[in-house]
Scaffold this motif. Structure first.
Motif, PDB file in Angstrom:
ATOM      1  N   ALA A 238       3.401  44.437  92.634  1.00  0.00           N
ATOM      2  CA  ALA A 238       2.695  44.677  93.728  1.00  0.00           C
ATOM      3  C   ALA A 238       3.580  43.683  94.920  1.00  0.00           C
ATOM      4  N   VAL A 239       4.343  43.685  96.001  1.00  0.00           N
ATOM      5  CA  VAL A 239       4.630  42.105  95.710  1.00  0.00           C
ATOM      6  C   VAL A 239       3.191  41.829  97.300  1.00  0.00           C
ATOM      7  N   CYS A 240       2.871  42.687  97.335  1.00  0.00           N
ATOM      8  CA  CYS A 240       1.449  42.041  98.459  1.00  0.00           C
ATOM      9  C   CYS A 240       0.704  41.308  97.035  1.00  0.00           C
ATOM     10  N   LEU A 241       0.880  41.805  95.813  1.00  0.00           N
ATOM     11  CA  LEU A 241      -0.088  41.094  94.942  1.00  0.00           C
ATOM     12  C   LEU A 241       0.246  39.669  94.654  1.00  0.00           C
ATOM     13  N   ASP A 242       2.212  39.980  94.635  1.00  0.00           N
ATOM     14  CA  ASP A 242       2.623  39.036  94.321  1.00  0.00           C
ATOM     15  C   ASP A 242       2.211  37.660  95.692  1.00  0.00           C
ATOM     16  N   PHE A 243       1.953  38.226  96.435  1.00  0.00           N
ATOM     17  CA  PHE A 243       1.511  36.936  97.933  1.00  0.00           C
ATOM     18  C   PHE A 243       0.363  36.740  97.790  1.00  0.00           C
ATOM     19  N   ALA A 244      -0.619  37.697  96.826  1.00  0.00           N
ATOM     20  CA  ALA A 244      -2.063  36.769  96.411  1.00  0.00           C
ATOM     21  C   ALA A 244      -2.380  35.973  95.294  1.00  0.00           C
ATOM     22  N   HIS A 245      -1.027  35.355  94.777  1.00  0.00           N
ATOM     23  CA  HIS A 245      -1.132  34.444  94.017  1.00  0.00           C
ATOM     24  C   HIS A 245      -0.012  33.224  94.506  1.00  0.00           C
ATOM     25  N   THR A 246       0.046  33.392  96.013  1.00  0.00           N
ATOM     26  CA  THR A 246       0.270  31.949  96.287  1.00  0.00           C
ATOM     27  C   THR A 246      -0.256  30.748  96.828  1.00  0.00           C
ATOM     28  N   GLY A 247      -1.271  31.427  96.381  1.00  0.00           N
ATOM     29  CA  GLY A 247      -2.341  29.721  96.504  1.00  0.00           C
ATOM     30  C   GLY A 247      -3.918  30.267  96.503  1.00  0.00           C
ATOM     31  N   GLY A 248      -4.907  29.613  96.592  1.00  0.00           N
ATOM     32  CA  GLY A 248      -6.631  29.973  97.348  1.00  0.00           C
ATOM     33  C   GLY A 248      -6.849  28.640  97.584  1.00  0.00           C
ATOM     34  N   GLU A 249      -8.248  29.124  97.795  1.00  0.00           N
ATOM     35  CA  GLU A 249      -9.310  27.926  97.558  1.00  0.00           C
ATOM     36  C   GLU A 249     -10.203  27.633  97.000  1.00  0.00           C
ATOM     37  N   GLY A 250     -10.923  26.920  97.290  1.00  0.00           N
ATOM     38  CA  GLY A 250     -11.582  25.785  96.121  1.00  0.00           C
ATOM     39  C   GLY A 250     -11.250  25.741  94.831  1.00  0.00           C
ATOM     40  N   ARG A 251     -11.569  26.329  94.002  1.00  0.00           N
ATOM     41  CA  ARG A 251     -10.581  26.362  92.349  1.00  0.00           C
ATOM     42  C   ARG A 251      -9.759  26.719  92.249  1.00  0.00           C
ATOM     43  N   TYR A 252      -9.255  27.286  93.338  1.00  0.00           N
ATOM     44  CA  TYR A 252      -7.817  27.686  93.453  1.00  0.00           C
ATOM     45  C   TYR A 252      -6.885  26.653  93.822  1.00  0.00           C
ATOM     46  N   ALA A 253      -7.410  25.772  94.766  1.00  0.00           N
ATOM     47  CA  ALA A 253      -6.362  25.005  95.806  1.00  0.00           C
ATOM     48  C   ALA A 253      -5.198  24.270  94.883  1.00  0.00           C
ATOM     49  N   VAL A 254      -5.981  23.880  93.249  1.00  0.00           N
ATOM     50  CA  VAL A 254      -4.677  23.947  92.556  1.00  0.00           C
ATOM     51  C   VAL A 254      -3.694  24.284  92.374  1.00  0.00           C
ATOM     52  N   PHE A 255      -3.854  25.989  92.627  1.00  0.00           N
ATOM     53  CA  PHE A 255      -2.202  26.494  92.946  1.00  0.00           C
ATOM     54  C   PHE A 255      -1.638  27.090  93.670  1.00  0.00           C
ATOM     55  N   GLU A 256      -2.428  26.367  95.192  1.00  0.00           N
ATOM     56  CA  GLU A 256      -1.617  26.400  96.468  1.00  0.00           C
ATOM     57  C   GLU A 256       0.179  25.930  96.877  1.00  0.00           C
ATOM     58  N   SER A 257       0.491  26.652  96.978  1.00  0.00           N
ATOM     59  CA  SER A 257       2.136  26.194  97.258  1.00  0.00           C
ATOM     60  C   SER A 257       2.592  26.534  98.457  1.00  0.00           C
ATOM     61  N   LEU A 258       2.077  27.323  99.209  1.00  0.00           N
ATOM     62  CA  LEU A 258       2.207  27.314 100.968  1.00  0.00           C
ATOM     63  C   LEU A 258       1.648  26.050 101.142  1.00  0.00           C
ATOM     64  N   HIS A 259       1.859  24.831 101.334  1.00  0.00           N
ATOM     65  CA  HIS A 259       0.736  24.047 101.876  1.00  0.00           C
ATOM     66  C   HIS A 259       1.933  23.597 103.531  1.00  0.00           C
ATOM     67  N   LYS A 260       2.859  23.791 103.662  1.00  0.00           N
ATOM     68  CA  LYS A 260       3.135  23.753 105.189  1.00  0.00           C
ATOM     69  C   LYS A 260       3.851  24.962 105.497  1.00  0.00           C
ATOM     70  N   PRO A 261       3.855  24.908 107.349  1.00  0.00           N
ATOM     71  CA  PRO A 261       4.739  26.701 107.468  1.00  0.00           C
ATOM     72  C   PRO A 261       5.899  27.161 106.740  1.00  0.00           C
ATOM     73  N   VAL A 262       7.392  25.961 106.619  1.00  0.00           N
ATOM     74  CA  VAL A 262       8.234  26.229 106.218  1.00  0.00           C
ATOM     75  C   VAL A 262       8.181  26.801 104.155  1.00  0.00           C
ATOM     76  N   ASP A 263       7.135  26.537 103.921  1.00  0.00           N
ATOM     77  CA  ASP A 263       7.222  26.870 102.280  1.00  0.00           C
ATOM     78  C   ASP A 263       6.569  28.430 102.252  1.00  0.00           C
ATOM     79  N   LEU A 264       5.885  28.990 103.525  1.00  0.00           N
ATOM     80  CA  LEU A 264       6.091  30.417 104.393  1.00  0.00           C
ATOM     81  C   LEU A 264       6.366  30.673 104.538  1.00  0.00           C
ATOM     82  N   GLY A 265       7.826  30.348 105.534  1.00  0.00           N
ATOM     83  CA  GLY A 265       9.067  30.748 105.009  1.00  0.00           C
ATOM     84  C   GLY A 265      10.002  30.988 104.400  1.00  0.00           C
ATOM     85  N   GLU A 266       9.759  30.225 103.223  1.00  0.00           N
ATOM     86  CA  GLU A 266      10.702  30.194 102.171  1.00  0.00           C
ATOM     87  C   GLU A 266      10.214  31.144 101.071  1.00  0.00           C
ATOM     88  N   TRP A 267       8.961  32.091 100.631  1.00  0.00           N
ATOM     89  CA  TRP A 267       7.985  32.409 100.162  1.00  0.00           C
ATOM     90  C   TRP A 267       9.065  34.137 100.861  1.00  0.00           C
TER      91      TRP A 267
END
Length: 200
Positions: free
Chosen positions: A24-53
């Protein structure tokens, strides 16, 4: 959603990458990063990253207005809500009230509007395409997923150290791993080593 295909290449902070199809696309979106221990997976660092995704298939929603920092914050709030709601559903727990409220807030905005191209054979999204429209579309897909027949097929990877969540769309409903390339193969290797140590 504009296309039925889902899935993205995820990068492991320890090195390497693997293909993960959350179903599901919404679950793909849920895996673009996170907080706490999941911060190392963050891919949406800047507004432009969100636009590209958002602009990548299958959503393919190329925003016509530059993404702002406030919109990035809103996107991450929705992402967290989808993550928490999906994990709660997979575990058979009640969905957190805060997650439900966040998903409903995002869904209340106008969604992306499909538009048939001049050739009559392809489609896109009618302008203007804004972040709030894309987030609304993702939130509405989340609502359909959590309240529909596939809700009972939401799973968390069976690996002890993998929190990835997906929709099991296999016919027998027997999918266990986020990816055979990653956790499936690791489990096979562990099982093989265990058999060899038990039967020297």
């Amino acid at each position: 959603m504009r296309a039925s295909a889902t899935g993205r290449t995820l990068r492991d902070p320890r090195g390497g990458s693997f293909w993960f199809d959350a179903g599901a696309v919404c679950l793909d979106f849920a895996h673009t990063g996170g907080e706490g221990r999941y911060a190392v997976f963050e891919s949406l660092h800047k507004p432009v990253d969100l636009g590209e995704w958002l602009a990548r298939p299958p959503l393919a929603a190329a925003v016509t207005v530059p993404v702002t920092a406030r919109e990035l914050t809103a996107a991450k709030a929705l992402r967290r809500a989808i993550w928490e709601a999906a994990h709660a559903r997979a575990a058979g727990r009640p969905l957190p009230a805060e997650a439900i409220a966040a998903i409903n807030r995002a869904a209340a905005a106008p969604p992306l509007v499909p538009e048939l191209a001049a050739d009559g054979a392809t489609a896109g999204w009618a302008a203007p395409v804004r972040v709030k429209h894309a987030l609304s579309t993702l939130a509405r897909e989340t609502i359909e997923l959590l309240s529909g027949p596939l809700a009972e097929r939401i799973r968390v990877c069976a690996s002890d150290d993998c929190p990835l969540v997906f929709v099991d769309s296999s016919r027998p409903g027997a999918r266990r791993w986020c990816s055979m390339e990653r956790c499936g193969n690791r489990n096979k290797l562990r099982a093989l080593r265990a058999r060899r140590s038990a039967n020297p």
